[in-house]
Write a protein that holds these residues in place. Structure first.
Motif, PDB file in Angstrom:
ATOM      1  N   PRO B  98       0.833  -1.200   0.000  1.00 24.18           N
ATOM      2  CA  PRO B  98       0.000   0.000   0.000  1.00 24.18           C
ATOM      3  C   PRO B  98       0.871   1.255   0.000  1.00 24.18           C
ATOM      4  CG  PRO B  98       0.011  -1.015   2.172  1.00 24.18           C
ATOM      5  CD  PRO B  98       0.777  -1.932   1.270  1.00 24.18           C
ATOM      6  N   GLY B  99       0.364   2.303  -0.572  1.00 24.59           N
ATOM      7  CA  GLY B  99       1.115   3.563  -0.561  1.00 24.59           C
ATOM      8  C   GLY B  99       2.040   3.661  -1.740  1.00 24.59           C
ATOM      9  N   MET B 100       3.119   2.948  -1.675  1.00 22.41           N
ATOM     10  CA  MET B 100       4.090   2.943  -2.769  1.00 22.41           C
ATOM     11  C   MET B 100       4.386   1.495  -3.146  1.00 22.41           C
ATOM     12  SD  MET B 100       8.059   4.255  -2.886  1.00 22.41           S
ATOM     13  CE  MET B 100       7.735   5.873  -2.301  1.00 22.41           C
ATOM     14  N   THR B 101       4.156   1.169  -4.381  1.00 20.82           N
ATOM     15  CA  THR B 101       4.433  -0.217  -4.781  1.00 20.82           C
ATOM     16  C   THR B 101       5.939  -0.425  -4.913  1.00 20.82           C
ATOM     17  OG1 THR B 101       4.415   0.246  -7.154  1.00 20.82           O
ATOM     18  CG2 THR B 101       2.292  -0.266  -6.134  1.00 20.82           C
ATOM     19  N   GLY B 102       6.318  -1.695  -5.012  1.00 22.18           N
ATOM     20  CA  GLY B 102       7.725  -2.006  -5.211  1.00 22.18           C
ATOM     21  C   GLY B 102       8.240  -1.441  -6.521  1.00 22.18           C
ATOM     22  N   TYR B 103       7.345  -1.388  -7.498  1.00 24.26           N
ATOM     23  CA  TYR B 103       7.724  -0.836  -8.795  1.00 24.26           C
ATOM     24  C   TYR B 103       8.056   0.654  -8.670  1.00 24.26           C
ATOM     25  CZ  TYR B 103       7.286   0.707 -13.639  1.00 24.26           C
ATOM     26  OH  TYR B 103       7.515   1.275 -14.852  1.00 24.26           O
ATOM     27  N   GLU B 104       7.205   1.365  -7.932  1.00 24.47           N
ATOM     28  CA  GLU B 104       7.439   2.798  -7.732  1.00 24.47           C
ATOM     29  C   GLU B 104       8.724   3.029  -6.938  1.00 24.47           C
ATOM     30  OE1 GLU B 104       3.716   3.626  -5.933  1.00 24.47           O
ATOM     31  OE2 GLU B 104       2.678   3.857  -7.851  1.00 24.47           O
ATOM     32  N   LEU B 105       8.951   2.171  -5.981  1.00 21.24           N
ATOM     33  CA  LEU B 105      10.183   2.277  -5.190  1.00 21.24           C
ATOM     34  C   LEU B 105      11.394   2.044  -6.080  1.00 21.24           C
ATOM     35  CD1 LEU B 105      11.763   2.479  -2.517  1.00 21.24           C
ATOM     36  CD2 LEU B 105      11.311   0.049  -2.167  1.00 21.24           C
ATOM     37  N   LEU B 106      11.278   1.028  -6.928  1.00 18.40           N
ATOM     38  CA  LEU B 106      12.345   0.717  -7.875  1.00 18.40           C
ATOM     39  C   LEU B 106      12.680   1.947  -8.722  1.00 18.40           C
ATOM     40  CD1 LEU B 106      14.073  -1.246  -9.737  1.00 18.40           C
ATOM     41  CD2 LEU B 106      11.931  -1.735 -10.918  1.00 18.40           C
ATOM     42  N   LYS B 107      11.649   2.589  -9.219  1.00 16.30           N
ATOM     43  CA  LYS B 107      11.879   3.765 -10.071  1.00 16.30           C
ATOM     44  C   LYS B 107      12.612   4.860  -9.306  1.00 16.30           C
ATOM     45  CE  LYS B 107       7.785   4.643 -12.031  1.00 16.30           C
ATOM     46  NZ  LYS B 107       6.833   5.214 -13.005  1.00 16.30           N
ATOM     47  N   LYS B 108      12.189   5.087  -8.088  1.00 19.33           N
ATOM     48  CA  LYS B 108      12.811   6.155  -7.295  1.00 19.33           C
ATOM     49  C   LYS B 108      14.281   5.825  -7.009  1.00 19.33           C
ATOM     50  CE  LYS B 108       8.866   8.246  -4.981  1.00 19.33           C
ATOM     51  NZ  LYS B 108       8.590   9.259  -6.006  1.00 19.33           N
ATOM     52  N   ILE B 109      14.540   4.568  -6.789  1.00 22.40           N
ATOM     53  CA  ILE B 109      15.921   4.181  -6.516  1.00 22.40           C
ATOM     54  C   ILE B 109      16.774   4.380  -7.757  1.00 22.40           C
ATOM     55  CG2 ILE B 109      17.428   2.201  -6.013  1.00 22.40           C
ATOM     56  CD1 ILE B 109      15.086   1.197  -4.193  1.00 22.40           C
ATOM     57  N   LYS B 110      16.206   4.030  -8.896  1.00 22.93           N
ATOM     58  CA  LYS B 110      16.963   4.179 -10.148  1.00 22.93           C
ATOM     59  C   LYS B 110      17.135   5.651 -10.529  1.00 22.93           C
ATOM     60  CE  LYS B 110      17.808  -0.102 -10.577  1.00 22.93           C
ATOM     61  NZ  LYS B 110      19.166  -0.523 -10.206  1.00 22.93           N
ATOM     62  N   GLU B 111      16.287   6.495  -9.986  1.00 24.17           N
ATOM     63  CA  GLU B 111      16.430   7.936 -10.246  1.00 24.17           C
ATOM     64  C   GLU B 111      17.451   8.583  -9.319  1.00 24.17           C
ATOM     65  OE1 GLU B 111      12.485   9.402  -9.688  1.00 24.17           O
ATOM     66  OE2 GLU B 111      11.737   8.350 -11.461  1.00 24.17           O
ATOM     67  N   SER B 112      17.844   7.837  -8.306  1.00 23.85           N
ATOM     68  CA  SER B 112      18.743   8.420  -7.312  1.00 23.85           C
ATOM     69  C   SER B 112      20.190   8.240  -7.735  1.00 23.85           C
ATOM     70  CB  SER B 112      18.509   7.743  -5.958  1.00 23.85           C
ATOM     71  OG  SER B 112      19.689   7.676  -5.230  1.00 23.85           O
ATOM     72  N   SER B 113      20.933   9.310  -7.676  1.00 26.04           N
ATOM     73  CA  SER B 113      22.333   9.200  -8.103  1.00 26.04           C
ATOM     74  C   SER B 113      23.147   8.337  -7.152  1.00 26.04           C
ATOM     75  CB  SER B 113      22.960  10.591  -8.219  1.00 26.04           C
ATOM     76  OG  SER B 113      22.730  11.312  -7.026  1.00 26.04           O
ATOM     77  N   SER B 114      22.758   8.362  -5.887  1.00 25.46           N
ATOM     78  CA  SER B 114      23.551   7.589  -4.927  1.00 25.46           C
ATOM     79  C   SER B 114      23.268   6.102  -4.988  1.00 25.46           C
ATOM     80  CB  SER B 114      23.252   8.047  -3.499  1.00 25.46           C
ATOM     81  OG  SER B 114      23.186   9.434  -3.433  1.00 25.46           O
ATOM     82  N   PHE B 115      22.052   5.755  -5.345  1.00 21.48           N
ATOM     83  CA  PHE B 115      21.663   4.358  -5.175  1.00 21.48           C
ATOM     84  C   PHE B 115      21.250   3.647  -6.452  1.00 21.48           C
ATOM     85  CE2 PHE B 115      22.150   4.076  -0.712  1.00 21.48           C
ATOM     86  CZ  PHE B 115      21.836   5.316  -0.189  1.00 21.48           C
ATOM     87  N   ARG B 116      21.358   4.341  -7.576  1.00 21.24           N
ATOM     88  CA  ARG B 116      20.851   3.696  -8.789  1.00 21.24           C
ATOM     89  C   ARG B 116      21.622   2.443  -9.159  1.00 21.24           C
ATOM     90  NH1 ARG B 116      22.816   8.397 -12.010  1.00 21.24           N
ATOM     91  NH2 ARG B 116      20.647   9.106 -11.931  1.00 21.24           N
ATOM     92  N   GLN B 117      22.852   2.365  -8.671  1.00 23.13           N
ATOM     93  CA  GLN B 117      23.632   1.184  -9.041  1.00 23.13           C
ATOM     94  C   GLN B 117      23.395  -0.009  -8.120  1.00 23.13           C
ATOM     95  OE1 GLN B 117      27.726   2.091  -9.675  1.00 23.13           O
ATOM     96  NE2 GLN B 117      27.254   3.886 -10.913  1.00 23.13           N
ATOM     97  N   VAL B 118      22.636   0.218  -7.071  1.00 24.48           N
ATOM     98  CA  VAL B 118      22.360  -0.893  -6.162  1.00 24.48           C
ATOM     99  C   VAL B 118      21.350  -1.823  -6.829  1.00 24.48           C
ATOM    100  CG1 VAL B 118      21.419  -1.521  -3.908  1.00 24.48           C
ATOM    101  CG2 VAL B 118      22.731   0.595  -4.175  1.00 24.48           C
TER     102      VAL B 118
END
Lengths: 156, 253
Positions: B98-118
């Motif tokens: 609920p709230g934020m799906t795993g897919y949405e979380l994935l997108k945010k992580i990939k948009e992050s310069s610090s964590f996109r490579q994780v």
């Protein structure tokens, strides 16, 4: 070997096998048991305990959602069913999971009577499983207290 | 009984070991794999934690995408730029939350310069091809069908240690003038011999990393009784005070 321990162990083995044969448990339960070791002797018990807490909570939510005079929010019921299906799947509660699959369809069909009946079945089923597993854990305790080791039961 | 708490929203400066169980977890070692697990189901969190612990990973488990972002510091990246970066080697997240799906979380992580490579792994109870494809296209490393088994996690672990390329942005960095770190009260584990620079450090001018990085931490505060306020938490809200989550992984050290 102590005859008493041996008898308890046999009782335990038979009991576990019957739980699988009667469809209460599936291989995910086996998986959980394999994750338990001497360092984490209560792992399965604690996970199951959390699962049953979940059952109480979710069944309560569903009962409330179905207890509306007026329009029932089936998507709300369905959301709770989805959660219960997930956790029952994760612990190997096979019958509960199976009921949840039916329940989901009933929610999608907005079948009120069907949902109410299914919820009652879910309620009975998880409580039955809880009692059975309590018996299983009690047997384990008895074996240990009698100085024996809880046997690994090979399901296959 | 483990309570259904959110997560330890630890401020960086109070970050102790990010292992589960608080005091009893050995300190985070830069050589150890640290996994962030995200799942709204408490049962699933406990199970995935156990699976990861068995495969020698340090685990931080949170109950929502928002808390994951908060933990990573992605939601206020500007503010965390000055602070120590977290070392996260893998993020494993449920899809349906609920709230934020795993897919949405994935997108945010990939948009992050610090964590996109994780690497990000998605878990789902539903075997929906379009869902799987969408996640893989968005950059997910792998997709696990629930219920997750030890074999699945072992497989992840294998390719993780092979491919771990810890980028500079994802590495722990300490301000140069920080006091030498001391071990926390749990010193039952013998810590590995110190190394100076981690093998992946490509910036020779950065300060040497201590292998065991423990920040001084307050005593464990009692766990707040709180609901999963997943739906109400938002990135704009001010970070909550330290809620030390006792992820009571049963029976674990």
């Amino acid at each position: 070997m102590d005859a008493h321990v041996a008898q308890l162990q046999m009782q335990y083995r038979n009991y576990i096998l019957s739980l699988y044969q009667q469809g209460f448990l599936d291989d995910q339960f086996t998986e959980l048991k394999s994750l338990q070791d001497d360092g984490t002797p209560d792992f399965v018990a604690e996970v199951l305990s959390l699962f049953f807490d979940d059952c109480v909570k979710l069944v309560g939510n569903m009962a409330r959602a179905l207890d509306q005079t007026g329009t029932v929010d089936f998507s709300q019921v369905g959301a709770n069913v989805h959660q219960l299906k997930g956790s029952s799947s994760s612990v190997g509660a096979k019958r509960v999971k199976g009921l949840c699959i039916n329940f989901k369809e009933l929610c999608e069909a907005k079948n009120y009577e069907g949902c109410v009946r299914c919820l009652q079945q879910v309620d009975i089923e998880y409580k039955t499983l809880k009692a059975k597993l309590q018996d299983m854990f009690n047997l384990e305790k008895q074996i240990v207290q009698a100085g024996g080791i809880v046997p690994q039961v090979d399901i296959n | 009984m483990a309570s259904d708490g959110g997560v330890s929203c630890l401020r960086r400066s109070e970050m102790m070991s990010v292992g589960i169980g608080g005091i009893d977890s050995p300190p985070l070692d830069v050589d150890e794999v640290h996994v962030l697990a995200v799942d709204d189901s408490l049962v699933d969190r406990i199970v995935i934690e156990r699976l990861l612990r068995i495969t020698s990973c340090k685990v931080t488990a949170v109950d929502s995408g928002w808390r994951a972002l908060e933990f990573l510091g992605i939601d206020n990246e500007k503010a965390s730029a000055e602070l120590d970066r977290l070392k996260v080697d893998l993020i494993i997240t449920d899809y349906c939350m609920p709230g934020m799906t795993g897919y949405e979380l994935l997108k945010k992580i990939k948009e992050s310069s610090s964590f996109r490579q994780v690497p990000v792994v998605i878990m789902s109870s539903e075997n929906v091809i379009t869902r799987i494809d969408r996640c893989l296209e968005e950059g997910a490393e792998d997709f696990l069908l629930k219920p997750v088994k030890l074999a699945d996690v072992k497989r992840l672990r294998n390719y993780l240690t092979r491919d771990v390329q810890v980028s500079n942005g994802n590495k722990r960095k300490l301000p140069e003038d920080s006091p030498p770190l001391t071990l926390s009260h749990d010193s039952s584990d013998s810590s590995p011999p110190p190394s100076t620079l981690s093998p992946d450090s490509s910036d020779s001018s950065s300060p040497p990393l201590s292998p065991v990085e423990i920040f001084s931490s307050p005593l464990l505060s009692p766990l707040d009784d709180e609901d999963d306020d997943v739906l109400t938490s938002s990135p704009e809200s001010t970070p909550s005070p330290v809620r030390r989550q006792k992820m009571r992984s049963p029976g674990l050290d």
